[in-house]
Design an enzyme around this catalytic site. Structure first.
Site, PDB file in Angstrom:
ATOM      1  CG  ASP A  32      -0.444   3.191   0.015  1.00 48.05           C
ATOM      2  OD1 ASP A  32      -0.410   3.301  -1.219  1.00 48.05           O
ATOM      3  OD2 ASP A  32       0.551   3.339   0.751  1.00 48.05           O
TER       4      ASP A  32
ATOM      5  CG  ASP B 161      -0.664   2.060   5.830  1.00 48.42           C
ATOM      6  OD1 ASP B 161      -1.350   1.753   4.830  1.00 48.42           O
ATOM      7  OD2 ASP B 161       0.191   2.974   5.802  1.00 48.42           O
TER       8      ASP B 161
ATOM      9  CE1 TYR C 138       2.727   6.469  -2.112  1.00 43.48           C
ATOM     10  CE2 TYR C 138       1.373   6.426  -0.134  1.00 43.48           C
ATOM     11  CZ  TYR C 138       2.140   5.766  -1.084  1.00 43.48           C
ATOM     12  OH  TYR C 138       2.318   4.401  -0.994  1.00 43.48           O
TER      13      TYR C 138
ATOM     14  CD  GLU D  73       4.740   0.018   4.082  1.00 45.28           C
ATOM     15  OE1 GLU D  73       3.574   0.145   4.508  1.00 45.28           O
ATOM     16  OE2 GLU D  73       5.631   0.867   4.297  1.00 45.28           O
TER      17      GLU D  73
END
Length: 618
Positions: free
Chosen positions: A163, A166, A322, A569
């Site tokens: 995703d 990570d 999410y 990120e």
């Protein structure tokens, strides 16, 4: 006296003739000419004729198959030689004189950034990598996902995409990312082709859809469970068990158990996965077998979504990362894509159900109305169904709700413009679609894509603009909004920083990403061994080309710190929106949308006449 004519005829000479010699000679010549009964050759004629009457002798050249006059022959040969000389001379000049090559104009910034943004997906691949992956510091990883997991029926979940920074595979945002990429290919395949990226982006989509087909029984017509997530990242409550957030490791070195989360009441996830497969089936319509496999899978997933209601994130770890707020928007979104993929009016009837739109928030407004994201797809569905009205105009019974969606889309486009105050902007000009919260860029790129796309819809429908209240605005205004936002991301901002890694000279060097931050040096760093790379102040040893980071804050500030994921990120969903916006703005503006491909499976429209009015009663 008779003498003999040397030419074969009799000649009588009268001695008594009183004529002079000259007269006799003249008369003799006249007589001989009249007496000739057969043609004479040239020699005889030269003897007979006087010097003033003798014809000039012609010269001929025998070429074997034909005899031609020497004069004509000489002229012909001369002409050919002169022509050959001139042609050679001109050729010599052309070859030796410097020439100015009229090459194609260099690619624009959007095309250059597009090349890089697509590479991010190559770096996020999980499983056994293809030979053409072209990311030198990545290798095969997590190839046994599902095999050793307990409590799951899914034993082969290798593949798909990580995703973000990570190694977790979240199917909810990943399926939204694939849907966005497919939508951009359907609309702008000619632009992808011009950029030389069409095959690349299709490979990226197929890598995702191949994985989704593993996450449920895609050969069945009815299912009761799907895989929602691979990996874990919960570190709350001081949890120190090795997982994808507690550990800082290259994906290739992961040796801890990876869990599989499955669900049986997850309408939002299943409908979004259905949208991903349905939209991809249009992308791969030329591959009939694969396209039909995707369509069948999408139907199965959507049936499951409608039959077993619930939010996928309810009571699960996914709510930390999410969290889904509802599934009504996915019902409209997924239904619209299934209609385009199948042409089945049942899906259109569902997607245009007024009650569904009401539950999805189409009539309630709110601070996030008009913001397309991995959580809320209502705005995307409104634009997608406005397309149907603009180009096919199906009429009754769909016209009323389609007109409503079209009007709502127009209002949303108005809200993006600087003259309206629905959303604030930073001093540098970045629209705050998430109202100053962190990680703003993922929402900005989605809005830029929708604005450009809607402007192209209007132009394809020969409509020069749209109304915001009493004021009429050109489609150029929408495109300018999209350009200013994407330009901000590419470096036209107060910090002069590109928020796309590898684009320009000044971009984030400490991206929050495990694989990019750990040197590939044949040393395997264990769960905690990689912490030194996480906490290092040195730039990442590997460049995560094309990654769009989370972005600046509401004051245009940015902290290039690896541990601050709110700034540094990147995510799949964010980069998918970036790719869509970039391809929409790239290249020649005259290359607009592909108006017809999305309707390939849609049958001809024959609108049902509305019911007659009720009988008049006095």
């Amino acid at each position: 006296m008779y003498g003999r004519d040397p030419w074969g005829g009799p000649l009588e000479i009268n001695a008594a003739d009183s004529a002079t010699d000259d007269d006799r000679s003249r008369n003799l010549q006249d007589l001989d000419r009249a007496a000739l009964s057969r043609p004479l050759d040239e020699t005889q004629q030269s003897w007979l004729l006087g010097p003033t009457e003798q014809k000039k002798k012609k010269k001929y050249v025998d070429l074997g198959c034909i005899i031609v006059s020497r004069k004509i022959f000489v002229w012909t040969v001369g002409t050919l030689l002169v022509s050959g000389f001139l042609a050679g001379f001109i050729t010599l000049i052309v070859k030796t004189v410097p020439r100015h090559h009229h090459s194609k104009s260099p690619p624009d910034n959007y095309t250059l950034a597009l090349h890089k943004a697509l590479m991010f997906f190559n770096a996020q691949r999980s499983g056994k990598l293809p030979k053409h992956n072209n990311v030198s510091w990545r290798g095969n990883s997590c190839v046994n996902d599902g095999k050793s997991a307990t409590g799951t029926i899914f034993k082969d979940l290798a593949g798909g995409y990580y995703d973000a920074g990570d190694a977790i595979k979240f199917n909810f945002p990943a399926s939204f990312a694939m849907t966005m990429l497919s939508w951009s290919v359907i609309e702008y395949s000619a632009k992808y082709e011009a950029a030389g990226e069409l095959n690349h982006v299709k490979d990226i989509i197929k890598w995702g859809t191949d994985y989704f087909l593993k996450c449920f029984n895609h050969t069945a017509d009815t299912i009761n469970t799907i895989a929602a997530q691979v990996g874990s990242g919960d570190t709350s409550g001081g949890n120190t068990s090795p997982n994808d957030h507690y550990c800082w490791m290259r994906p290739e070195d992961i040796d801890y158990p990876r869990s599989v989360t499955q669900c049986s009441s997850c309408s939002d996830l299943a409908a979004e996965m259905a949208a991903a497969l349905a939209s991809a089936s249009i992308v791969f319509k030329d591959n009939k077998a694969y396209s039909q496999k995707l369509v069948h899978g999408a139907k199965t997933l959507f049936k499951f979504a409608r039959g077993q209601r619930g939010r996928y994130s309810s009571g699960t770890e996914a709510a930390l990362f999410y969290n889904s707020t509802s599934y009504w928007d996915e019902f409209i979104w997924g239904g619209a894509w299934l209609y385009y993929a199948t042409g089945n009016n049942t899906y259109l009837q569902l997607a245009t159900t007024r009650g569904l739109a009401k539950h999805a928030g189409a009539f309630s407004g709110g601070p996030y109305y008009g913001v397309l994201s991995w959580d809320n797809k209502l705005t995307g569905a409104q634009v997608l169904l406005s397309r149907l009205r603009l180009f096919l105009s199906p009429g009754y019974p769909y016209e009323e709700i389609l007109r409503t969606f079209h009007n709502q889309t127009s209002i949303i486009m108005c809200s993006y413009l600087p003259i309206f105050t629905s959303f604030n902007r930073t001093k540098g000009g970045l629209i705050q679609l998430n109202h100053g919260a962190p990680q703003p860029l993922q929402y900005v790129v989605n809005a830029a894509f929708l604005a450009t796309l809607f402007s192209d819809y209007l132009e394809a429908a020969d409509t020069p603009g749209w109304y915001c209240g009493p004021n009429f605005y050109s489609t150029d205004v929408l495109r300018e909004f999209a350009k200013t936002q994407v330009d901000y991301i590419l470096g036209k901002n107060p910090r002069k920083m590109s928020y796309v890694v590898g684009f320009g000279n000044h971009y984030p060097r400490h991206v929050h990403h495990r694989g990019a931050s750990i040197r590939k040096d044949k040393i395997k760093y264990n769960c905690k061994g990689g912490w030194k790379w996480r906490d290092s102040s040195k730039p990442n040893p590997n460049t995560l080309v094309g990654a769009m980071v989370a972005g600046p804050d509401k004051h245009d500030g940015f902290h290039d710190v690896r541990t601050n994921y709110n700034y540094t990120e990147p995510t799949l969903a964010g980069n998918a929106g970036l790719v869509a916006a970039l391809v929409a703005l790239s290249g020649d503006r005259t290359t607009g949308i592909d108006k017809n491909t999305i309707f390939s499976a849609v049958p001809p429209m024959f609108p049902t006449p509305p019911p007659p009015p009720a009988p008049w009663k006095p």
